[in-house]
Design a protein around this motif. Structure first.
Motif, short mmCIF file in Angstrom:
data_model
loop_
_atom_site.label_atom_id
_atom_site.label_comp_id
_atom_site.label_asym_id
_atom_site.label_seq_id
_atom_site.Cartn_x
_atom_site.Cartn_y
_atom_site.Cartn_z
N PHE A 356 -25.88 7.85 12.81
CA PHE A 356 -25.53 6.87 11.77
C PHE A 356 -24.13 6.34 12.06
O PHE A 356 -23.25 7.09 12.52
N VAL A 357 -23.92 5.05 11.78
CA VAL A 357 -22.64 4.41 12.06
C VAL A 357 -22.17 3.68 10.81
O VAL A 357 -22.93 2.94 10.17
N LEU A 358 -20.91 3.91 10.49
CA LEU A 358 -20.23 3.17 9.42
C LEU A 358 -19.11 2.37 10.07
O LEU A 358 -18.18 2.96 10.64
N ASP A 359 -19.22 1.05 10.01
CA ASP A 359 -18.30 0.19 10.74
C ASP A 359 -17.67 -0.80 9.77
O ASP A 359 -18.38 -1.54 9.08
N ALA A 360 -16.32 -0.82 9.70
CA ALA A 360 -15.60 -1.73 8.81
C ALA A 360 -14.61 -2.54 9.62
O ALA A 360 -13.97 -2.01 10.56
N TRP A 361 -14.49 -3.84 9.26
CA TRP A 361 -13.48 -4.69 9.87
C TRP A 361 -12.60 -5.28 8.78
O TRP A 361 -13.11 -5.76 7.76
N LEU A 362 -11.28 -5.23 9.01
CA LEU A 362 -10.33 -5.73 8.04
C LEU A 362 -9.36 -6.70 8.72
O LEU A 362 -8.88 -6.42 9.84
N PRO A 363 -9.07 -7.83 8.10
CA PRO A 363 -8.11 -8.76 8.70
C PRO A 363 -6.69 -8.18 8.65
O PRO A 363 -6.23 -7.72 7.61
N TRP A 364 -6.02 -8.22 9.80
CA TRP A 364 -4.65 -7.69 9.87
C TRP A 364 -3.99 -8.19 11.15
O TRP A 364 -4.59 -8.24 12.22
N GLN A 365 -2.76 -8.59 11.01
CA GLN A 365 -1.95 -9.02 12.14
C GLN A 365 -0.81 -8.03 12.35
O GLN A 365 0.01 -7.83 11.46
N PRO A 366 -0.71 -7.39 13.52
CA PRO A 366 0.36 -6.41 13.75
C PRO A 366 1.73 -7.09 13.81
O PRO A 366 1.84 -8.27 14.04
#
Length: 366
Positions: A356-366
């Motif tokens: 099972f895979v839980l994948d999240a993407w969040l906008p962010w600029q380092p």
């Protein structure tokens, strides 16, 4: 419209006008130049006073009647002029102006055959000026009363709106606390259940392993109780009682807790300085992934990775494991999805061939 505060009550007004009628009739009779009996003037004046209440329901009819009486006798003058003000105070100018014109015309006719003590031109000028002043005074009072009523309604509406906003804010805060409670307590309690299950079914454990597992149970129970006490304190006292918000820096401690319970977890997370909401979202994503892995695939290895890929990506993958604790309610993923989407990100949770895979993407600029 309610009666204005600075206008006398109707009985007082009628009494004052009746007294003025008597004085006006006596003055007209004492002049003895018109040949009209005193009783006639008194009767006409009292009839004019009696017509005043009619102005409330039928202002135009009452105003016309007062104009006719003013043409017949100076004793009707007090009631006719007062009627102009009363109608202007209660009705719009489209109604008040005809009433004033009827009174002006009546007084002009009166000056043609009764002694008024002034030349006709001056009498008409004073007559028009007085009625114009009464119209303006009444219209000003009516406008002021309407504005005061409007401001009062706006103030009440603002109070209701403020109360609604407070209630909505309180409800939103309670919902947020409930979600935090689920995210935190679900993790603690599933850890408790998994460790207790291991103690129940693993009869081959050494005393040291049993002691370590019991220590995990004790620590998790204490932490769950502390979290519950914190949430209850928040509901009672306010959001200031919350402990510091967890973030990316707390992931190693979370993973070590899982390892202490017997799980195999690999963590790959760089040291980043994230904003508080973003760090909390990363922590909750990892926590939810570990909780689901422990619930549905106990004993399976778990891979936790935090990557910088055109933003911030959090991936929790686990393989297949032994007998789990049964299906969950799904509210954890629902709340986590909402949390991620509020930050402008996306969340994907799916079963794959080997787990099972839980994948999240969040906008962010380092």
């Amino acid at each position: 419209m309610a009666r204005p505060r600075d206008v006398p009550s109707l009985p007082v007004l009628l009494g004052l006008l009746a007294g003025m009628v008597v004085l006006t009739s006596l003055a007209a009779w004492s002049a003895q130049v018109d040949g009209v009996p005193l009783a006639v003037d008194l009767a006409l004046g009292l009839v004019a006073v009696a017509i005043l209440p009619l102005l409330r329901s039928h202002p135009l009819i009452g105003g016309a009647a007062l104009g006719v009486l003013a043409a017949l006798s100076p004793a009707a003058t007090p009631a006719a002029t007062a009627g102009t003000y009363v109608v202007a105070r209660r009705e719009r100018l489209g109604v008040a102006i005809p009433v004033a014109c009827a009174s002006i015309a009546g007084h002009a006719v009166q000056a043609l055959w009764r002694s008024v003590g002034l030349p006709l031109g001056w009498w008409l000028l004073c007559d028009v000026a007085v009625h114009a002043a009464l119209l303006g005074w009444g219209a000003y009072g009516r406008t002021r009363d309407a504005l005061v009523a409007q401001w009062r309604d706006r103030a009440r509406a603002a109070e209701r709106d403020q109360a609604r906003k407070v209630a909505e804010a309180r409800s939103a805060e309670r919902t947020r606390i409930a979600r935090e409670m689920h995210d935190t307590l679900a993790h603690r309690l599933t850890l408790l259940a998994t460790t207790a299950g291991a103690l129940e079914y693993r009869t081959d454990l050494s005393p040291e392993q049993v002691s370590a597992a019991a220590g995990v149970v004790r620590a998790s129970a204490g932490e769950a109780l502390e979290e519950l006490r914190t949430v209850i304190g928040v509901l009672r006292d306010g959001p200031d009682e919350l402990r510091p918000t967890p973030g990316l820096a707390d992931l190693p401690a979370l993973v070590e807790q899982e390892r202490a319970a017997g799980a195999t977890v690999r963590l790959d997370a760089p040291g980043l300085d994230l904003p508080t909401p973003l760090g909390l979202a990363v922590y909750r994503t990892c926590q939810e992934g570990l909780t689901n892995a422990r619930r549905h695939a106990p004993g399976a290895p778990v891979d936790v990775r935090v990557l910088v890929e055109d933003g911030l990506r959090v991936r929790v993958a686990n393989g297949t494991g032994g007998r789990g604790l049964g299906p969950g309610t799904g509210t954890g993923l629902i709340g986590l999805t909402e949390r991620i989407e509020l930050l402008g990100g996306t969340l994907r949770a799916e079963a794959v061939a080997d787990g099972f895979v839980l994948d999240a993407w969040l906008p962010w600029q380092p």
